[in-house]
Design an enzyme around this catalytic site. Structure first.
Site, PDB file in Angstrom:
ATOM      1  N   ARG A  40      29.346  45.021  38.173  1.00 36.55           N
ATOM      2  CA  ARG A  40      29.819  45.311  36.823  1.00 36.55           C
ATOM      3  C   ARG A  40      28.716  46.094  36.100  1.00 36.55           C
ATOM      4  O   ARG A  40      27.565  46.058  36.525  1.00 36.55           O
ATOM      5  CB  ARG A  40      30.089  43.996  36.069  1.00 36.55           C
ATOM      6  CG  ARG A  40      31.253  43.242  36.653  1.00 36.55           C
ATOM      7  CD  ARG A  40      31.549  41.966  35.873  1.00 36.55           C
ATOM      8  NE  ARG A  40      32.568  41.200  36.558  1.00 36.55           N
ATOM      9  CZ  ARG A  40      32.505  39.894  36.819  1.00 36.55           C
ATOM     10  NH1 ARG A  40      31.468  39.190  36.423  1.00 36.55           N
ATOM     11  NH2 ARG A  40      33.472  39.293  37.456  1.00 36.55           N
ATOM     12  N   ARG A  50      35.451  37.549  27.790  1.00 35.28           N
ATOM     13  CA  ARG A  50      34.565  38.195  28.771  1.00 35.28           C
ATOM     14  C   ARG A  50      34.862  39.692  28.900  1.00 35.28           C
ATOM     15  O   ARG A  50      33.983  40.475  29.175  1.00 35.28           O
ATOM     16  CB  ARG A  50      34.689  37.520  30.135  1.00 35.28           C
ATOM     17  CG  ARG A  50      33.778  36.323  30.241  1.00 35.28           C
ATOM     18  CD  ARG A  50      34.118  35.521  31.442  1.00 35.28           C
ATOM     19  NE  ARG A  50      33.369  35.983  32.617  1.00 35.28           N
ATOM     20  CZ  ARG A  50      33.371  35.334  33.760  1.00 35.28           C
ATOM     21  NH1 ARG A  50      34.065  34.252  33.897  1.00 35.28           N
ATOM     22  NH2 ARG A  50      32.688  35.783  34.776  1.00 35.28           N
ATOM     23  N   ARG A  98      42.763  33.810  36.372  1.00 34.56           N
ATOM     24  CA  ARG A  98      41.546  33.004  36.213  1.00 34.56           C
ATOM     25  C   ARG A  98      41.815  31.741  35.412  1.00 34.56           C
ATOM     26  O   ARG A  98      41.237  30.699  35.668  1.00 34.56           O
ATOM     27  CB  ARG A  98      40.431  33.826  35.562  1.00 34.56           C
ATOM     28  CG  ARG A  98      39.777  34.731  36.566  1.00 34.56           C
ATOM     29  CD  ARG A  98      38.628  35.514  35.994  1.00 34.56           C
ATOM     30  NE  ARG A  98      38.174  36.467  37.014  1.00 34.56           N
ATOM     31  CZ  ARG A  98      36.930  36.568  37.446  1.00 34.56           C
ATOM     32  NH1 ARG A  98      35.986  35.818  36.946  1.00 34.56           N
ATOM     33  NH2 ARG A  98      36.610  37.430  38.382  1.00 34.56           N
TER      34      ARG A  98
HETATM   35  P1  5GP Z   1      32.078  36.770  39.658  1.00 32.73           P
HETATM   36  O1  5GP Z   1      32.768  37.841  40.435  1.00 32.73           O
HETATM   37  O2  5GP Z   1      32.721  36.532  38.321  1.00 32.73           O
HETATM   38  O3  5GP Z   1      30.586  37.039  39.547  1.00 32.73           O
HETATM   39  O4  5GP Z   1      32.189  35.420  40.496  1.00 32.73           O
HETATM   40  C1  5GP Z   1      33.426  34.910  40.870  1.00 32.73           C
HETATM   41  C2  5GP Z   1      33.214  33.493  41.368  1.00 32.73           C
HETATM   42  O5  5GP Z   1      32.581  33.500  42.642  1.00 32.73           O
HETATM   43  C3  5GP Z   1      32.328  32.679  40.446  1.00 32.73           C
HETATM   44  O6  5GP Z   1      32.970  31.444  40.209  1.00 32.73           O
HETATM   45  C4  5GP Z   1      31.061  32.518  41.251  1.00 32.73           C
HETATM   46  O7  5GP Z   1      30.388  31.306  40.940  1.00 32.73           O
HETATM   47  C5  5GP Z   1      31.601  32.482  42.669  1.00 32.73           C
HETATM   48  N1  5GP Z   1      30.568  32.728  43.681  1.00 32.73           N
HETATM   49  C6  5GP Z   1      29.425  33.431  43.589  1.00 32.73           C
HETATM   50  N2  5GP Z   1      28.728  33.396  44.724  1.00 32.73           N
HETATM   51  C7  5GP Z   1      29.440  32.611  45.578  1.00 32.73           C
HETATM   52  C8  5GP Z   1      29.253  32.162  46.937  1.00 32.73           C
HETATM   53  O8  5GP Z   1      28.261  32.479  47.597  1.00 32.73           O
HETATM   54  N3  5GP Z   1      30.239  31.370  47.464  1.00 32.73           N
HETATM   55  C9  5GP Z   1      31.337  31.010  46.758  1.00 32.73           C
HETATM   56  N4  5GP Z   1      32.233  30.202  47.335  1.00 32.73           N
HETATM   57  N5  5GP Z   1      31.542  31.394  45.479  1.00 32.73           N
HETATM   58  C10 5GP Z   1      30.621  32.185  44.914  1.00 32.73           C
END
Ligand code: 5GP
Length: 206
Positions: A51, A144, A155
């Protein structure tokens, strides 16, 4: 005088910070970093695009899908999952190597990932972040502005499913709007108490 075994340095622990999408996991981690404790905060990997303002190696290791798949084949992830159409994974080495050097590891991950980690490492300490109310959570998700509308709706419904898994966690911490210090201080106290356990939780990685 002989050594007192109970006064040996506490063994390092694996702490998992999780909670529904939008609850403020990143903000809490940011606040925890400021406490300057000897904790390691692993950077996880993802195939989603950065992002605006996000940097490779800081928020995530941003990987192409084929690179990620190669790492899966080489078992380089302790846990990985597909979240909202993108892969996310926890590099096994970052956790194992830091625990070995005596550092506590504080891992931020989504709810399904946290549950997987608990199965793989039952001695890990699972902390579930919640907002002060469901309406507060929804308004944070809406503010957000990083997602398209249908993604936001998805979400919200995912957040509801995630909230229902709170019983799989060891602790719950309220992340109140405008009171980020309170959430960080509570987590600091939890880690401090966990380190004072007479029978430590030995986070052994397979
Ligand atoms: P975002 O794309 O908004 O940064 O993250 C989406 C979701 O993926 C968030 O809930 C984040 O905590 C989760 N996430 C980030 N890293 C990992 C990971 O290594 N494993 C899993 N299962 N979820 C993750």
């Amino acid at each position: 005088m002989t050594d007192i075994p109970e006064a040996n340095p506490a063994v390092p622990i694996l702490v998992v910070i999780s909670g529904p999408s939008g609850v403020g996991k990143d903000t809490v981690i940011h606040e925890l970093r400021k406490l300057d404790r000897p904790w390691h905060f692993p950077v996880t990997a993802t195939t989603r695009l950065p992002r605006p303002g996000e940097q490779d190696g800081k928020e995530y290791h941003f990987l192409a899908r084929d690179e990620f798949e190669k790492k899966i084949q080489r078992s380089e992830f302790l846990e990985y999952a597909e979240v909202y159409g993108n892969f996310y994974g926890v590099p096994r080495s970052e956790i194992r190597d830091n625990l070995k050097t005596g550092k506590d590891v504080v891992l931020k991950i989504d709810v399904q990932g946290a549950a997987t980690i608990k199965k793989l490492v039952p001695e890990s300490v699972l902390i579930f972040l919640i907002a002060e109310s469901k309406s507060a959570l929804i308004s944070r998700l809406a503010n957000r502005q990083t997602e398209e509308l249908d993604d936001l709706e998805r979400r919200i419904s995912t957040a509801e499913t995630e909230l229902s898994r709170i019983a799989e966690f060891d602790y719950r911490v309220i992340n109140r709007e405008g009171d980020i210090h309170d959430a960080a201080n509570t987590i600091d106290s939890i880690i401090c108490a966990e380190k004072a356990r007479l029978i430590p939780r030995m986070a052994e990685l397979i």
